[in-house]
Design a protein around this motif. Structure first.
Motif, mmCIF file in Angstrom:
data_model
loop_
_atom_site.group_PDB
_atom_site.id
_atom_site.type_symbol
_atom_site.label_atom_id
_atom_site.label_comp_id
_atom_site.label_asym_id
_atom_site.label_seq_id
_atom_site.Cartn_x
_atom_site.Cartn_y
_atom_site.Cartn_z
ATOM 1 N N PHE A 11 -39.840 5.642 37.287
ATOM 2 C CA PHE A 11 -39.388 4.636 36.324
ATOM 3 C C PHE A 11 -40.506 4.302 35.332
ATOM 4 O O PHE A 11 -40.259 4.175 34.132
ATOM 5 N N ALA A 12 -41.722 4.178 35.850
ATOM 6 C CA ALA A 12 -42.855 3.873 34.965
ATOM 7 C C ALA A 12 -43.054 4.970 33.940
ATOM 8 O O ALA A 12 -43.350 4.703 32.769
ATOM 9 N N ASP A 13 -42.866 6.238 34.332
ATOM 10 C CA ASP A 13 -42.998 7.355 33.391
ATOM 11 C C ASP A 13 -41.919 7.299 32.317
ATOM 12 O O ASP A 13 -42.179 7.580 31.137
ATOM 13 N N LEU A 64 -42.807 4.761 29.815
ATOM 14 C CA LEU A 64 -43.900 5.252 28.980
ATOM 15 C C LEU A 64 -43.393 6.184 27.890
ATOM 16 O O LEU A 64 -43.839 6.132 26.743
ATOM 17 N N SER A 65 -42.421 7.055 28.247
ATOM 18 C CA SER A 65 -41.921 8.037 27.281
ATOM 19 C C SER A 65 -40.943 7.425 26.279
ATOM 20 O O SER A 65 -40.878 7.852 25.128
ATOM 21 N N ASP A 66 -40.209 6.410 26.688
ATOM 22 C CA ASP A 66 -39.265 5.763 25.772
ATOM 23 C C ASP A 66 -39.173 4.286 26.132
ATOM 24 O O ASP A 66 -38.385 3.872 26.992
ATOM 25 N N GLU A 88 -38.396 -1.061 39.674
ATOM 26 C CA GLU A 88 -38.813 -1.205 38.269
ATOM 27 C C GLU A 88 -40.057 -2.082 38.088
ATOM 28 O O GLU A 88 -40.649 -2.117 37.019
ATOM 29 N N VAL A 89 -40.420 -2.786 39.153
ATOM 30 C CA VAL A 89 -41.457 -3.820 39.024
ATOM 31 C C VAL A 89 -42.790 -3.249 38.521
ATOM 32 O O VAL A 89 -43.419 -3.787 37.605
ATOM 33 N N TYR A 125 -44.662 -4.133 35.024
ATOM 34 C CA TYR A 125 -46.029 -4.693 35.103
ATOM 35 C C TYR A 125 -47.000 -3.856 34.258
ATOM 36 O O TYR A 125 -47.813 -4.394 33.490
ATOM 37 N N ASN A 126 -46.887 -2.545 34.400
ATOM 38 C CA ASN A 126 -47.787 -1.651 33.660
ATOM 39 C C ASN A 126 -47.559 -1.782 32.155
ATOM 40 O O ASN A 126 -48.495 -1.800 31.363
ATOM 41 N N TYR A 127 -46.290 -1.908 31.756
ATOM 42 C CA TYR A 127 -45.967 -2.058 30.335
ATOM 43 C C TYR A 127 -46.566 -3.353 29.776
ATOM 44 O O TYR A 127 -47.162 -3.367 28.702
ATOM 45 N N LEU A 128 -46.358 -4.457 30.513
ATOM 46 C CA LEU A 128 -46.858 -5.755 30.039
ATOM 47 C C LEU A 128 -48.372 -5.747 29.848
ATOM 48 O O LEU A 128 -48.896 -6.374 28.922
#
Length: 640
Positions: free
Chosen positions: A69-71, A74-76, A119-120, A124-127
């Motif tokens: 999900f994190a990937d 990142l891609s979109d 998704e957590v 978190y990584n996005y924020l």
């Protein structure tokens, strides 16, 4: 923590595999999979509560799904980006709630509508890689730690975007700066961050400067200094020389202990500490009791022991730094109250009791650890009291001491000296002639006598000691009169030597000599006091080899301080001339040279070469400023 919950371990995502006795086995992703086909690298580790931060204490389907999900985010990230921006606007629309923190899971629920454990980590990584929210780690004092976020202000967001832009366009921005540097049209203060390398080079902190090289400038300290002046990063009052010579411009910080309670010889006479009116650290005083000449010296060695931290720090400094803008003391400022002479009713001292014979040679010297009453007076006050019963003997004895030294070959050189003062607020420089008093010689001869007596005492008692010597100068038979003659004599002087074996100090007319009268100001004097005290009190003395090493280290540091002082004085002299462009004064010819003659300018206390004057020795001319090169410490004077 529940099994399969997702946590942060060393800032990486991890899944809890086992829970046993307050310890947890986690599987964590050391390196995520990459777009080039490299697979994710996992590792297992036993941890405690305090080693991890819980993202959500609910089970995830698998660590692979969490990372997947994190990937995708990142891609979109357009969908998540819109959701985060919407919640940011919502949270910052009300001034009262704009600065409030919100727990991470509450923020996830607002953004996504509900909380999906898989998704957590991705959210978190996005924020943490976005501008809008700032992470807040909350530690409650217990082992557990929680995560919250706070909306960033627009000002903080702007700064973050600027930093990211600078990072992504670093070379492009640096190239633009180089072009501005070449044109001498910097964008200050924004360009200050690029000038740091040039400034470090100009201060002698580095020996190379790529920025200068890239801009096509000569890679010299002087060129760097000039660029800093031309661009306005520095102004003319910036004095770089102490830092260039590696000399601190701040006084020592380590505080000396209070003087110890020890058996001191209590003296009832009142000795005189004679110094400049601006002096704040009197460290010597004199008295004649009718039979003995007493020279009392400040006694910091009662507390500063060989190889103590204070001793080592003083050795690194070598001496107190005296520059026009202030004083950086070898020993801390706070020690003056306890150790300077005359600041209290009774002063602790190391006292030299010297017996002179009919020819004013030293007949005997004894050294005592004393308590003495000291009265501080200025040179001007001492001159007014020269016929008093207390001071007249000192004037008479020191006059004879000087005559004795001159008879033994001492060379007296008197060149004009000046005092340089700087207004702290305006940085306006003023220069005034140093005024000499008869009592200057009283103090000078007394201190020289104490140095001679200490050297003879050390030699007689086989004490390893810092002896100072100087070979005899080769003085020609004919010496011109006036300042020309004084300059000629100065050119004849040989280099001083510091060694553990006594030898003649020809320029002073002494068979042996040391310096012992400024232990608050010079490391060599402090070292001599440490050794004398060890001998007097029966404690182990420093051996010859160690003494030689410490003398050498202290002397090298003192030499750096002296060069920093000399360069600083010349720097401020040139600043004075830059501040007074219409300056004109007298210059005296002190040496005839082939192309240009050498002149002394008494009002500035400096020497300079001037061409085309057609002068004889000691002739005077009026001169004005021609050209000043501050970074090179050079000034050209022209005949008026």
């Amino acid at each position: 923590m529940n099994i399969n919950s997702i946590v942060l371990y060393k800032k990486f995502p991890a899944i809890v595999l086992e829970n046993e006795n307050e310890k947890y086995l986690v599987k964590w992703c050391v390196h995520p999979a990459t777009s080039t086909g490299k697979k994710a690298v996992y590792a297992s580790q036993k941890v405690r509560d305090k080693d991890v931060v819980v993202l959500i204490d609910k089970p995830v389907s698998s660590l692979d799904n969490v990372l997947s999900f994190a990937d995708r985010v990142l891609s979109d990230s357009s969908e998540l980006k819109n959701q985060v921006e919407e919640i940011y606007d919502l949270l910052t629309s009300d001034d009262e709630t704009a600065n409030n923190t919100i727990s991470f899971l509450e923020l996830v629920e607002l953004i996504r509508g509900n909380v999906e454990p898989d998704e957590v980590w991705g959210i978190y990584n996005y924020l943490n890689n976005d501008y809008l929210f700032e992470e807040v780690i909350n530690s409650s004092g217990s082992d557990s730690t929680s995560i919250s976020f706070i909306p960033r202000t627009q000002e903080k967001i702007k700064l973050l975007k600027e930093k990211l832009y600078e990072k992504e366009h670093a070379q492009e921005l640096k190239d633009a700066f180089i072009q501005r540097l070449k044109k001498n049209s910097l964008d200050l203060p924004n360009d200050s961050k690029y000038m740091g390398e040039i400034e470090a080079f100009a201060l002698g902190k580095t020996d190379k400067c790529k920025t200068l090289k890239d801009a096509g400038f000569k890679e010299t300290i002087e060129r760097a200094h000039q660029i800093l002046l031309d661009t306005g990063v520095w102004n003319i009052t910036r004095n770089p020389y102490p830092l260039r010579w590696g000399v601190s411009m701040k006084s020592a910080s380590e505080v000396l202990l209070a003087p110890p309670n020890e058996d001191r010889l209590k003296l009832e006479h009142v000795a005189y500490a004679i110094d400049n009116e601006s002096s704040t650290d009197p460290d010597d005083a004199i008295f004649f009791d009718g039979e003995y000449l007493w020279v009392h010296i400040a006694d910091p060695a009662s507390t500063v022991f060989p190889d103590s931290s204070i001793d080592k720090a003083a050795r690194v400094r070598g001496a107190t730094l005296y520059i026009p803008e202030g004083t950086a003391r070898m020993l801390c400022e706070d020690c003056l109250e306890d150790y300077a002479l005359g600041l209290k009713k009774d002063s602790n001292a190391l006292s030299f009791r010297i017996k002179l014979d009919d020819n004013y040679e030293i007949e005997n010297c004894e050294i005592f650890i004393t308590s003495v009453k000291v009265k501080c007076i200025t040179y001007e006050e001492a001159d007014k009291l020269k016929d008093s019963s207390e001071l007249r003997p000192l004037f008479e004895i020191t006059k004879k001491l000087k005559e004795r030294r001159i008879k033994n070959g001492a060379v007296e050189i008197k060149m004009p000296e000046v005092k340089i003062s700087i207004d702290k607020d305006s940085k306006k420089v003023s220069i005034s002639p140093y005024k000499y008093f008869i009592s200057n010689d009283v103090v000078k001869e007394s201190m020289i006598l104490a140095g001679e007596a200490a050297a003879k005492f050390a030699f007689k008692n086989n004490i390893p000691f810092p002896f100072i010597s100087q070979d005899a100068p080769n003085i020609p038979s004919e010496i011109p009169s006036g300042y020309a003659g004084q300059y000629k004599l100065r050119r004849c002087m040989r280099k001083r030597n510091v060694q553990v074996t006594p030898s003649a100090h020809a320029a002073m007319g002494l068979s042996m000599y040391s310096q012992v009268t400024s232990p608050l100001r010079r490391y060599s004097d402090l070292l001599a006091h440490e050794q004398l005290r060890a001998f007097i009190t029966g404690k182990p003395m420093i051996n010859k080899d160690d003494m030689l090493i410490r003398m050498s280290e202290g002397d090298e540091s003192a030499r750096a301080a002296k060069l920093a002082e000399r360069n600083s004085r010349l720097h401020w002299t040139l600043v004075y001339l830059l501040q007074n462009p219409d300056w004109e004064e007298e210059a005296i010819c002190i040496e005839k040279q082939q192309k240009q003659d050498l002149f002394l300018i008494p009002s500035l206390g400096i020497e300079t070469s001037i061409a085309g004057t057609n002068c004889e020795l000691n002739d005077s001319i009026r001169v004005k400023i021609g050209k000043i090169d501050l970074p090179s410490l050079e000034v050209i004077f022209r005949k008026v």
